[in-house]
Design a protein around this motif. Structure first.
Motif, PDB file in Angstrom:
ATOM      1  N   ARG A   1       0.832  -1.207   0.000  1.00  0.00           N
ATOM      2  CA  ARG A   1       0.000   0.000   0.000  1.00  0.00           C
ATOM      3  C   ARG A   1       0.868   1.259   0.000  1.00  0.00           C
ATOM      4  O   ARG A   1       0.584   2.218  -0.717  1.00  0.00           O
ATOM      5  N   ALA A   2       1.882   1.265   0.838  1.00  0.00           N
ATOM      6  CA  ALA A   2       2.772   2.432   0.899  1.00  0.00           C
ATOM      7  C   ALA A   2       3.456   2.651  -0.446  1.00  0.00           C
ATOM      8  O   ALA A   2       3.493   3.780  -0.955  1.00  0.00           O
ATOM      9  N   LEU A   3       3.985   1.595  -1.039  1.00  0.00           N
ATOM     10  CA  LEU A   3       4.633   1.731  -2.351  1.00  0.00           C
ATOM     11  C   LEU A   3       3.632   2.161  -3.416  1.00  0.00           C
ATOM     12  O   LEU A   3       3.958   2.980  -4.285  1.00  0.00           O
ATOM     13  N   ALA A   4       2.425   1.616  -3.365  1.00  0.00           N
ATOM     14  CA  ALA A   4       1.395   1.973  -4.343  1.00  0.00           C
ATOM     15  C   ALA A   4       1.097   3.465  -4.289  1.00  0.00           C
ATOM     16  O   ALA A   4       1.070   4.148  -5.321  1.00  0.00           O
ATOM     17  N   VAL A   5       0.879   3.982  -3.090  1.00  0.00           N
ATOM     18  CA  VAL A   5       0.567   5.406  -2.937  1.00  0.00           C
ATOM     19  C   VAL A   5       1.744   6.250  -3.394  1.00  0.00           C
ATOM     20  O   VAL A   5       1.586   7.206  -4.164  1.00  0.00           O
ATOM     21  N   LEU A   6       2.947   5.905  -2.948  1.00  0.00           N
ATOM     22  CA  LEU A   6       4.123   6.694  -3.303  1.00  0.00           C
ATOM     23  C   LEU A   6       4.436   6.621  -4.795  1.00  0.00           C
ATOM     24  O   LEU A   6       5.026   7.550  -5.343  1.00  0.00           O
ATOM     25  N   SER A   7       4.017   5.559  -5.451  1.00  0.00           N
ATOM     26  CA  SER A   7       4.245   5.471  -6.897  1.00  0.00           C
ATOM     27  C   SER A   7       3.365   6.460  -7.651  1.00  0.00           C
ATOM     28  O   SER A   7       3.656   6.805  -8.792  1.00  0.00           O
ATOM     29  N   VAL A   8       2.312   6.940  -6.991  1.00  0.00           N
ATOM     30  CA  VAL A   8       1.390   7.905  -7.608  1.00  0.00           C
ATOM     31  C   VAL A   8       1.593   9.307  -7.030  1.00  0.00           C
ATOM     32  O   VAL A   8       1.588  10.294  -7.762  1.00  0.00           O
ATOM     33  N   VAL A   9       1.758   9.405  -5.693  1.00  0.00           N
ATOM     34  CA  VAL A   9       1.909  10.690  -5.004  1.00  0.00           C
ATOM     35  C   VAL A   9       3.172  10.597  -4.151  1.00  0.00           C
ATOM     36  O   VAL A   9       3.116  10.148  -3.013  1.00  0.00           O
ATOM     37  N   ASP A  10       4.295  11.020  -4.700  1.00  0.00           N
ATOM     38  CA  ASP A  10       5.581  10.879  -4.024  1.00  0.00           C
ATOM     39  C   ASP A  10       5.854  12.081  -3.121  1.00  0.00           C
ATOM     40  O   ASP A  10       5.326  13.170  -3.338  1.00  0.00           O
ATOM     41  N   GLY A  11       6.666  11.879  -2.093  1.00  0.00           N
ATOM     42  CA  GLY A  11       7.095  12.968  -1.234  1.00  0.00           C
ATOM     43  C   GLY A  11       6.120  13.347  -0.136  1.00  0.00           C
ATOM     44  O   GLY A  11       6.184  14.443   0.416  1.00  0.00           O
ATOM     45  N   LEU A  12       5.226  12.456   0.203  1.00  0.00           N
ATOM     46  CA  LEU A  12       4.235  12.734   1.250  1.00  0.00           C
ATOM     47  C   LEU A  12       4.872  12.747   2.629  1.00  0.00           C
ATOM     48  O   LEU A  12       5.886  12.088   2.868  1.00  0.00           O
TER      49      LEU A  12
END
Length: 166
Positions: free
Chosen positions: A60-71
């Motif tokens: 899940r973390a990788l999925a989100v960061l693959s779309v919205v990076d730098g959170l």
């Protein structure tokens, strides 16, 4: 409707909500169905991702960061739907595997921004077929227009209940 039926329900906008769960039944109670669906989906992913060396939380973390990076961590927790304590351990593991990196904020060094590394992107792209297959299995036999209406309804529900701007 007869008088007794009106006494058993309370209108909420356009949806009539029975006063007891027994009146509606589990199979007609959306939160129950959503939990069952996501429980089964997550279990399926857990089994398959375990073989790839990842947990559902890491995926899940990788999925989100693959779309919205730098959170920031708290933003990632909301997007990935992961408890803060679980996310902290998850990020430690992802960082140890060089799949993410954490950087101090430019205005506040206590704030950490999380970025996916190239190895993290490669890992996510390797597991994406597992995620995509599980998603496809959930919607097997459901026409595209019904799928689109379902997503539109879920987005309305999310807007109704969300506590974060994300």
């Amino acid at each position: 409707m007869d008088k007794n039926a009106n006494e058993l329900t309370e209108p909420v906008d356009e949806v009539v909500v029975p006063r007891t769960l027994g009146e509606i039944g589990l199979q007609n109670f959306a939160p129950y169905l959503m939990n069952r669906i996501m429980g089964r989906y997550n279990q399926s992913l857990h089994e398959q991702l375990g073989e790839a060396g990842l947990s559902v939380a890491k995926m899940r973390a990788l999925a989100v960061l693959s779309v919205v990076d730098g959170l920031m961590t708290n933003e990632l927790a909301v997007y990935a739907v992961i408890e803060q304590s679980t996310l902290s351990r998850t990020l430690d593991g992802l960082e140890a595997d060089n799949l993410i990196r954490r950087e101090a904020g430019t205005r506040d060094s206590r704030v950490r921004h999380i970025f996916i590394t190239q190895a993290g992107r490669d890992t996510f792209m390797r597991i994406w077929p597992i995620v995509a297959d599980a998603y496809s299995a959930m919607f097997a036999g459901i026409p595209a227009d019904e799928h689109d209406r379902f997503l539109a309804t879920l987005n309305k529900i999310l807007r109704n209940i969300r506590k974060h701007e994300l």
